[in-house]
Design an enzyme around this catalytic site. Sequence first.
Site, PDB file in Angstrom:
ATOM      1  N   ASN A  48       0.716   7.044   2.946  1.00 41.49           N
ATOM      2  CA  ASN A  48       1.602   6.178   3.346  1.00 41.49           C
ATOM      3  C   ASN A  48       2.638   6.590   4.237  1.00 41.49           C
ATOM      4  O   ASN A  48       3.666   5.676   4.022  1.00 41.49           O
ATOM      5  CB  ASN A  48       0.994   5.225   3.121  1.00 41.49           C
ATOM      6  CG  ASN A  48      -0.206   4.437   3.469  1.00 41.49           C
ATOM      7  OD1 ASN A  48      -1.227   5.251   4.440  1.00 41.49           O
ATOM      8  ND2 ASN A  48      -0.899   3.451   2.931  1.00 41.49           N
ATOM      9  N   ASP A  71       1.781   2.432   8.040  1.00 45.78           N
ATOM     10  CA  ASP A  71       0.728   1.685   7.834  1.00 45.78           C
ATOM     11  C   ASP A  71       0.525   0.122   7.603  1.00 45.78           C
ATOM     12  O   ASP A  71       0.715   0.199   5.328  1.00 45.78           O
ATOM     13  CB  ASP A  71      -0.161   3.070   6.606  1.00 45.78           C
ATOM     14  CG  ASP A  71      -1.401   2.567   7.050  1.00 45.78           C
ATOM     15  OD1 ASP A  71      -1.699   1.110   6.879  1.00 45.78           O
ATOM     16  OD2 ASP A  71      -2.640   2.343   5.565  1.00 45.78           O
ATOM     17  N   THR A 102      -4.664   0.553  -3.809  1.00 44.79           N
ATOM     18  CA  THR A 102      -5.630   1.803  -3.451  1.00 44.79           C
ATOM     19  C   THR A 102      -5.555   1.844  -5.521  1.00 44.79           C
ATOM     20  O   THR A 102      -4.714   1.437  -6.134  1.00 44.79           O
ATOM     21  CB  THR A 102      -4.888   2.757  -3.263  1.00 44.79           C
ATOM     22  OG1 THR A 102      -5.573   2.880  -1.755  1.00 44.79           O
ATOM     23  CG2 THR A 102      -5.710   4.087  -3.682  1.00 44.79           C
ATOM     24  N   ASP A 133       0.769  -1.069   0.239  1.00 40.61           N
ATOM     25  CA  ASP A 133      -0.176  -0.080   0.104  1.00 40.61           C
ATOM     26  C   ASP A 133       1.033   1.346  -0.073  1.00 40.61           C
ATOM     27  O   ASP A 133       1.002   2.130   1.073  1.00 40.61           O
ATOM     28  CB  ASP A 133      -0.927   0.072   1.037  1.00 40.61           C
ATOM     29  CG  ASP A 133      -2.420   0.887   1.061  1.00 40.61           C
ATOM     30  OD1 ASP A 133      -2.177   1.280   0.351  1.00 40.61           O
ATOM     31  OD2 ASP A 133      -3.111   1.273   1.918  1.00 40.61           O
ATOM     32  N   LYS A 187       1.699   4.018  -1.104  1.00 42.01           N
ATOM     33  CA  LYS A 187       1.474   5.775  -1.848  1.00 42.01           C
ATOM     34  C   LYS A 187       1.720   7.007  -0.883  1.00 42.01           C
ATOM     35  O   LYS A 187       1.427   6.798   0.331  1.00 42.01           O
ATOM     36  CB  LYS A 187      -0.528   5.560  -2.208  1.00 42.01           C
ATOM     37  CG  LYS A 187      -1.262   5.588  -0.305  1.00 42.01           C
ATOM     38  CD  LYS A 187      -2.884   4.695  -0.988  1.00 42.01           C
ATOM     39  CE  LYS A 187      -3.110   4.472   0.626  1.00 42.01           C
ATOM     40  NZ  LYS A 187      -4.555   5.393   0.172  1.00 42.01           N
TER      41      LYS A 187
HETATM   42  P1  ADP Z   1      -5.147   3.757   7.920  1.00 35.15           P
HETATM   43  O1  ADP Z   1      -4.593   2.289   8.277  1.00 35.15           O
HETATM   44  O2  ADP Z   1      -6.519   3.366   8.687  1.00 35.15           O
HETATM   45  O3  ADP Z   1      -4.871   4.043   6.334  1.00 35.15           O
HETATM   46  P2  ADP Z   1      -2.897   5.100   8.302  1.00 35.15           P
HETATM   47  O4  ADP Z   1      -1.461   4.286  10.014  1.00 35.15           O
HETATM   48  O5  ADP Z   1      -2.107   5.359   7.308  1.00 35.15           O
HETATM   49  O6  ADP Z   1      -4.001   4.862   8.514  1.00 35.15           O
HETATM   50  O7  ADP Z   1      -2.466   6.158   9.410  1.00 35.15           O
HETATM   51  C1  ADP Z   1      -3.656   7.636   9.373  1.00 35.15           C
HETATM   52  C2  ADP Z   1      -3.417   8.863   8.472  1.00 35.15           C
HETATM   53  O8  ADP Z   1      -2.961   9.159  10.379  1.00 35.15           O
HETATM   54  C3  ADP Z   1      -1.703   9.042   8.082  1.00 35.15           C
HETATM   55  O9  ADP Z   1      -1.947   9.220   6.288  1.00 35.15           O
HETATM   56  C4  ADP Z   1      -1.328   9.913   8.948  1.00 35.15           C
HETATM   57  O10 ADP Z   1      -1.598  11.224   8.217  1.00 35.15           O
HETATM   58  C5  ADP Z   1      -1.492   9.818   9.764  1.00 35.15           C
HETATM   59  N1  ADP Z   1      -0.086   9.288  11.034  1.00 35.15           N
HETATM   60  C6  ADP Z   1      -0.583   7.844  10.956  1.00 35.15           C
HETATM   61  N2  ADP Z   1       1.044   7.685  11.633  1.00 35.15           N
HETATM   62  C7  ADP Z   1       1.395   8.661  11.498  1.00 35.15           C
HETATM   63  C8  ADP Z   1       2.939   8.552  12.307  1.00 35.15           C
HETATM   64  N3  ADP Z   1       3.501   7.891  13.109  1.00 35.15           N
HETATM   65  N4  ADP Z   1       2.666  10.274  12.912  1.00 35.15           N
HETATM   66  C9  ADP Z   1       2.234  11.042  11.884  1.00 35.15           C
HETATM   67  N5  ADP Z   1       1.074  10.855  11.460  1.00 35.15           N
HETATM   68  C10 ADP Z   1      -0.046   9.372  11.678  1.00 35.15           C
HETATM   69 MG    MG Z   2      -3.206   4.716   5.374  1.00 36.02          MG
HETATM   70 MG    MG Z   3      -4.429   1.102   6.875  1.00 30.29          MG
END
Ligand code: ADP
Ligand code: MG
Ligand code: MG
Length: 267
Positions: A137, A150, A168, A132, A134
């Site tokens: 992430n 992610d 995606t 994933d 992109k």
């Molecule tokens: P999901 O699996 O639901 O897509 P993500 O792990 O991608 O969740 O987290 C969603 C969003 O939260 C990310 O796209 C980013 O904007 C924010 N985010 C996630 N982890 C971090 C981190 N370690 N530091 C800063 N922002 C984060």
């Molecule tokens: Mg994500």
């Molecule tokens: Mg995810």
Amino acid sequence: RWSLRDFDIGKPLGKGHFGKVYLARLKSPTNPFVLVLKCLPKDAVLKEGVTIQVRREIEIMQSLRHPNIIQLYGWFHDDTRIFLMLELAGQGEVYKHLRKAGKFSERRSSSYIRQVADGLAYLHAKDIIHRDIKPENLLLGSEGQIKIADFGWSVRMEADSQRTLAGTLSYVAPEMIMGQPYGKGIDIWALGVLTYEFITGEEPFGTDTSSGTRFTQARICRVDLRIPEYVSAEARDLIHKLLQLVPSERLPLAMIPDQPWIAQHHQ
Ligand code: ADP
Ligand code: MG
Ligand code: MG
């Protein structure tokens, strides 16, 4: 060992599919450590049948330690939620920066691509594919370094054996669309899509919203690539080497640092 009582919860940082992500600080006068809590509601996880995926996300992240990969410090759960304790990426999503800038300079793009390739090479050496990759992430640390985040779609695998449609649409590789067994090559394909999007600000095969899912899928499977005039010959060359239809013909990640487009902007 950990519980929600150990943290002060700060502002929301982002929202994913069902994850809500918050800034947090350890309630410790001697060590007020700042981190991120990714919160997954158990009912949503159960309802969507993704318990195995969440377990994988945790197990895989626990085994990783690399400067270009978000570190998982630990995890805990209460009656209704699972919490992942994550390293903070201080400058947030690459996606946000890309939309603001429109496109990135080739110098900036090449630095990001080299770092993503470094992180991916580390994952692939451990037989992990991310699935994933992109701009949403990919995060930026406080010094602007790339942090791959992610791992919700990631899997551990040796040979090309996966068939699940993941990720995606605009970043999905042709072999995945065609239902063939796939492997690490899909992350290399995504790196090619990323290179194009960083330099031009647009996705190479369109998005599912702009022109329809089938149309985008067809363009991906034909590798119907049109690179704008202003893109340098060196960048063009790398994009072509990454976006090869046949997975085994894609540039191995180990060769990325020596590519002219990467080497000329680096050191
Ligand atoms: P999901 O699996 O639901 O897509 P993500 O792990 O991608 O969740 O987290 C969603 C969003 O939260 C990310 O796209 C980013 O904007 C924010 N985010 C996630 N982890 C971090 C981190 N370690 N530091 C800063 N922002 C984060
Ligand atoms: Mg994500
Ligand atoms: Mg995810």
